[in-house]
Motif scaffolding. Structure first.
Motif, PDB file in Angstrom:
ATOM      1  N   THR A   1      -3.698   9.696  -1.367  1.00 40.98           N
ATOM      2  CA  THR A   1      -4.668   8.775  -1.953  1.00 40.98           C
ATOM      3  C   THR A   1      -3.994   7.417  -2.094  1.00 40.98           C
TER       4      THR A   1
ATOM      5  N   PHE B   1       0.862  -1.180   0.000  1.00 38.90           N
ATOM      6  CA  PHE B   1       0.000   0.000   0.000  1.00 38.90           C
ATOM      7  C   PHE B   1       0.899   1.229   0.000  1.00 38.90           C
ATOM      8  N   ASP B   2       0.775   2.049  -1.041  1.00 37.40           N
ATOM      9  CA  ASP B   2       1.649   3.209  -1.227  1.00 37.40           C
ATOM     10  C   ASP B   2       0.838   4.498  -1.069  1.00 37.40           C
ATOM     11  N   ASP B   3       1.579   5.599  -0.850  1.00 34.06           N
ATOM     12  CA  ASP B   3       0.986   6.937  -0.758  1.00 34.06           C
ATOM     13  C   ASP B   3      -0.131   6.976   0.284  1.00 34.06           C
TER      14      ASP B   3
ATOM     15  N   THR C   1      -2.704   3.739  -2.877  1.00 37.19           N
ATOM     16  CA  THR C   1      -2.798   2.776  -3.966  1.00 37.19           C
ATOM     17  C   THR C   1      -2.359   1.423  -3.430  1.00 37.19           C
TER      18      THR C   1
ATOM     19  N   MET D   1      -0.958  -2.601  -4.543  1.00 41.30           N
ATOM     20  CA  MET D   1      -0.394  -3.470  -5.561  1.00 41.30           C
ATOM     21  C   MET D   1      -0.115  -4.826  -4.933  1.00 41.30           C
TER      22      MET D   1
END
Length: 275
Positions: free
Chosen positions: A35, A29-31, A37, A39
């Motif tokens: 918001t 889980f990024d950012d 995102t 992957m």
């Protein structure tokens, strides 16, 4: 099953979250402060393409050699009676996070458990020697937990990996009891190079109990990568170089290690003189 928060830019604020699940997936889980995102970084599958469940949070670390971020975890489950008789192949993984999904074990370097034997009465094992150059072009490594002596035994890793200095450690277990609530089984505590998946250049464990580590702690002249226990081991704890391991039969063992010699440290210095 578990999550780990990672501070990418060392500002004491989490930037990424890594998570695992019982279907063998590793998620990124990024950012997360804007918001988010998500992957799927990887899906763990056995040599026969069966799902490998993950029971613990991943461990994340940065390779001091090239600055790349790695994700480490083992597979397996130990929750119900059905898990006791499950001898499916489980695996120890080290993955490079290059912000792209790794399609499968075909993108990873296979590392073998080369040998098993005994030193005195202590079971030991040796993992393959891997050089950093062997990882060029690979997205990481994997070690199938298959004994070169006893074959497939249902060995699994159900607790998080851990670092001790520049060494990666994991505790594995091989169930043998017919009652999930009764102590039983065996297992290993293993110590390897995190960024190759291979064995260390020198033995990590004082196998013969003489409080020093040398030739007598090797198997046929090769550094030992894992030591076995008569009851399933839990994750070790350390006080300096001394490793304490609690076992499922409520006993505890103490093993001296070379972990103090493997801590990151200053390798040079420069004197500044104000004239």
């Amino acid at each position: 099953s578990g999550v780990l928060v990672w501070d990418e830019d060392n500002d004491a604020i989490g930037d990424l979250v890594y998570a695992t699940d019982a279907l063998g997936n590793v998620w990124k889980f990024d950012d997360i402060d804007n918001t988010p995102t998500v992957m799927r970084l990887f899906s763990a599958r056995s040599p026969s393409n069966d799902v490998q469940p993950i029971s613990a949070a991943p461990l994340v670390g940065r390779n001091p050699g090239d600055g790349k971020v790695w994700v480490f975890f083992g597979t397996g489950r130990y929750l119900g009676n059905a898990d006791l008789s499950d001898d499916s192949v489980q695996t120890w993984y080290g993955l490079k996070d290059e912000d792209a999904t790794i399609s499968g074990r075909g993108e990873l370097l296979e590392v073998d458990i080369d040998a098993e034997g005994t030193i005195g009465s202590r079971p030991v094992r040796v993992i393959e020697d891997i050089s950093p150059g062997d990882l060029v072009g690979e997205a990481g490594w994997y070690i199938d937990l298959i004994s070169p002596v006893n074959g497939q035994q249902g060995e699994r890793i159900i607790e998080p990996n851990q670092f001790q200095g520049l060494t990666l450690l994991a505790a594995s277990r091989i169930p043998s009891s017919t009652n999930i609530c009764a102590p039983g089984g065996t297992g290993y505590v293993m110590a390897i190079n995190p960024f190759t998946g291979g064995r260390l250049a020198t033995s990590f464990f004082d196998i013969d109990g003489n409080s020093s580590i040398g030739a007598s702690d090797m198997l046929n002249g090769v550094p030992v990568s894992g030591i076995g226990f008569s009851s399933a081991p839990n994750n070790p704890t350390f006080l300096g170089p001394v490793m304490q391991v609690s076992l499922d039969d409520r006993s505890r063992e103490t093993v001296v290690t070379s972990s103090g010699a493997l801590q990151p440290r200053r390798v040079s210095w420069r004197e500044l003189v104000n004239e």
